[in-house]
Design an enzyme around this catalytic site. Structure first.
Site, PDB file in Angstrom:
ATOM      1  N   SER A   1       0.843  -1.205  -0.124  1.00  0.00           N
ATOM      2  CA  SER A   1       0.078   0.190   0.233  1.00  0.00           C
ATOM      3  C   SER A   1       0.861   1.288  -0.100  1.00  0.00           C
ATOM      4  O   SER A   1       0.495   2.262  -0.546  1.00  0.00           O
ATOM      5  CB  SER A   1      -0.914   0.047   1.238  1.00  0.00           C
ATOM      6  OG  SER A   1      -1.662  -1.034   1.364  1.00  0.00           O
TER       7      SER A   1
ATOM      8  N   ASN B   1       1.609  -4.165 -14.368  1.00  0.00           N
ATOM      9  CA  ASN B   1       0.752  -5.414 -14.624  1.00  0.00           C
ATOM     10  C   ASN B   1      -0.345  -5.544 -13.598  1.00  0.00           C
ATOM     11  O   ASN B   1      -1.348  -6.391 -13.508  1.00  0.00           O
ATOM     12  CB  ASN B   1       1.366  -6.693 -14.873  1.00  0.00           C
ATOM     13  CG  ASN B   1       2.392  -6.973 -13.955  1.00  0.00           C
ATOM     14  OD1 ASN B   1       2.580  -6.235 -12.891  1.00  0.00           O
ATOM     15  ND2 ASN B   1       2.797  -8.217 -13.865  1.00  0.00           N
TER      16      ASN B   1
ATOM     17  N   ASP C   1       3.536 -18.681 -12.079  1.00  0.00           N
ATOM     18  CA  ASP C   1       2.776 -19.844 -12.322  1.00  0.00           C
ATOM     19  C   ASP C   1       3.815 -20.659 -11.472  1.00  0.00           C
ATOM     20  O   ASP C   1       4.980 -20.595 -11.395  1.00  0.00           O
ATOM     21  CB  ASP C   1       2.658 -20.232 -13.732  1.00  0.00           C
ATOM     22  CG  ASP C   1       2.350 -18.995 -14.456  1.00  0.00           C
ATOM     23  OD1 ASP C   1       0.917 -19.098 -14.445  1.00  0.00           O
ATOM     24  OD2 ASP C   1       2.979 -18.306 -15.328  1.00  0.00           O
TER      25      ASP C   1
ATOM     26  N   TYR D   1       7.075 -21.808 -13.400  1.00  0.00           N
ATOM     27  CA  TYR D   1       8.212 -20.738 -13.175  1.00  0.00           C
ATOM     28  C   TYR D   1       9.051 -21.174 -11.951  1.00  0.00           C
ATOM     29  O   TYR D   1       8.893 -20.653 -10.810  1.00  0.00           O
ATOM     30  CB  TYR D   1       7.646 -19.394 -13.019  1.00  0.00           C
ATOM     31  CG  TYR D   1       8.525 -18.259 -13.480  1.00  0.00           C
ATOM     32  CD1 TYR D   1       8.705 -17.852 -14.758  1.00  0.00           C
ATOM     33  CD2 TYR D   1       9.104 -17.514 -12.446  1.00  0.00           C
ATOM     34  CE1 TYR D   1       9.769 -16.840 -14.979  1.00  0.00           C
ATOM     35  CE2 TYR D   1       9.939 -16.292 -12.513  1.00  0.00           C
ATOM     36  CZ  TYR D   1      10.187 -15.983 -13.830  1.00  0.00           C
ATOM     37  OH  TYR D   1      11.023 -14.977 -14.029  1.00  0.00           O
TER      38      TYR D   1
ATOM     39  N   PHE E   1      10.307 -10.816 -10.607  1.00  0.00           N
ATOM     40  CA  PHE E   1      10.528  -9.402 -10.985  1.00  0.00           C
ATOM     41  C   PHE E   1       9.228  -8.737 -10.583  1.00  0.00           C
ATOM     42  O   PHE E   1       8.011  -9.038 -10.780  1.00  0.00           O
ATOM     43  CB  PHE E   1      10.739  -9.111 -12.245  1.00  0.00           C
ATOM     44  CG  PHE E   1      12.195  -9.435 -12.826  1.00  0.00           C
ATOM     45  CD1 PHE E   1      13.205  -8.578 -12.831  1.00  0.00           C
ATOM     46  CD2 PHE E   1      12.596 -10.690 -13.113  1.00  0.00           C
ATOM     47  CE1 PHE E   1      14.544  -9.213 -12.995  1.00  0.00           C
ATOM     48  CE2 PHE E   1      13.622 -11.260 -13.362  1.00  0.00           C
ATOM     49  CZ  PHE E   1      14.902 -10.074 -13.605  1.00  0.00           C
TER      50      PHE E   1
HETATM   51  O1  LIG Z   1       5.007  -9.506 -12.118  1.00  0.00           O
HETATM   52  C1  LIG Z   1       5.195 -10.544 -12.727  1.00  0.00           C
HETATM   53  C2  LIG Z   1       4.508 -11.326 -13.655  1.00  0.00           C
HETATM   54  C3  LIG Z   1       5.288 -12.615 -13.951  1.00  0.00           C
HETATM   55  N1  LIG Z   1       6.406 -12.835 -13.646  1.00  0.00           N
HETATM   56  C4  LIG Z   1       7.073 -14.194 -13.863  1.00  0.00           C
HETATM   57  C5  LIG Z   1       6.421 -15.464 -13.585  1.00  0.00           C
HETATM   58  C6  LIG Z   1       5.439 -15.843 -14.427  1.00  0.00           C
HETATM   59  O2  LIG Z   1       5.186 -17.150 -14.397  1.00  0.00           O
HETATM   60  C7  LIG Z   1       6.428 -15.494 -15.690  1.00  0.00           C
HETATM   61  C8  LIG Z   1       5.539 -15.309 -16.631  1.00  0.00           C
HETATM   62  O3  LIG Z   1       4.482 -14.345 -16.568  1.00  0.00           O
HETATM   63  P1  LIG Z   1       3.129 -14.362 -17.328  1.00  0.00           P
HETATM   64  O4  LIG Z   1       2.713 -15.618 -18.033  1.00  0.00           O
HETATM   65  O5  LIG Z   1       2.095 -13.448 -16.959  1.00  0.00           O
HETATM   66  O6  LIG Z   1       3.797 -13.278 -18.538  1.00  0.00           O
HETATM   67  P2  LIG Z   1       3.714 -13.523 -20.183  1.00  0.00           P
HETATM   68  O7  LIG Z   1       3.843 -12.172 -20.670  1.00  0.00           O
HETATM   69  O8  LIG Z   1       2.518 -14.276 -20.537  1.00  0.00           O
HETATM   70  O9  LIG Z   1       4.929 -14.165 -20.411  1.00  0.00           O
HETATM   71  P3  LIG Z   1       5.559 -15.725 -20.676  1.00  0.00           P
HETATM   72  O10 LIG Z   1       5.613 -15.759 -22.286  1.00  0.00           O
HETATM   73  O11 LIG Z   1       6.742 -16.030 -20.015  1.00  0.00           O
HETATM   74  O12 LIG Z   1       4.258 -16.517 -20.312  1.00  0.00           O
HETATM   75  O13 LIG Z   1       7.118 -14.188 -15.325  1.00  0.00           O
HETATM   76  C9  LIG Z   1       7.028 -12.099 -12.753  1.00  0.00           C
HETATM   77  O14 LIG Z   1       8.296 -12.393 -12.123  1.00  0.00           O
HETATM   78  N2  LIG Z   1       6.609 -11.025 -12.038  1.00  0.00           N
END
Ligand SMILES: O=c1ccn([C@H]2C[C@H](O)[C@@H](COP(=O)(O)OP(=O)(O)OP(=O)(O)O)O2)c(=O)[nH]1
Length: 143
Positions: A64, A76, A82, A85, A93
């Site tokens: 907050s 985001n 997930d 990961y 991050f």
């Molecule tokens: O704020 C965040 C969001 C995601 N992640 C990491 C964990 C997550 O499992 C991975 C992928 O995130 P996401 O699937 O939301 O992103 P994407 O843009 O769809 O990337 P990707 O192609 O890697 O799935 O990035 C972070 O470290 N911080």
């Protein structure tokens, strides 16, 4: 109690812990000192990789006080980590946008997370009519 394997990717940040009496959200720390100019975008490294239990995911949100203290917005809104990961180099991050010149110092508690159970597998059935009554559409209940 669920156990989570955690790998710290940098020295000099506090290990994750509950802040007594606060909540069950767990604070995450910036893994390096980062200086941003107004309008900069940056992925703030959080210095940890974890093996989230199967069937769970983590939700990462700003604290907050994050905007008040640093003037950054998590772009985001909520980060989804997930359970796939889970490798040694899958560092967490926080993606941020700086609304003013600011410095985040290494080890500052910049955001927080909790784990949540995955939703059940969903099957989408295409129909011409849904069974419910119209509620009036988006924003129809007034102010
Ligand atoms: O704020 C965040 C969001 C995601 N992640 C990491 C964990 C997550 O499992 C991975 C992928 O995130 P996401 O699937 O939301 O992103 P994407 O843009 O769809 O990337 P990707 O192609 O890697 O799935 O990035 C972070 O470290 N911080």
């Amino acid at each position: 109690m669920e156990q989570i394997k955690i790998k710290y990717l940098t020295d000099g940040i506090d290990h994750l812990c509950y802040v007594g009496g606060k909540s069950d959200w767990i604070d995450l720390h910036a893994a390096e000192t980062i200086t941003l100019k107004t309008g900069d975008f940056k992925l703030i490294p959080l210095g940890v990789a974890m093996e989230i239990p199967q069937g769970y995911e983590a939700h990462v949100a700003p604290r907050s006080s994050t905007f008040k203290n640093y003037g950054v917005l998590q772009v985001n809104s909520v980060g989804i980590v997930d359970c796939s990961y889970c490798g040694d180099n899958d560092q967490w991050f926080m993606p941020v946008y700086a609304t003013r010149d600011t410095t985040i110092t290494k080890n500052d508690r910049i955001c927080q997370f909790r784990i949540m159970q995955n939703q059940p597998t969903l099957e989408f059935i295409q129909v011409e009519q849904l069974g419910g009554a119209d509620r009036g559409g988006f924003g129809s209940t007034g102010r």
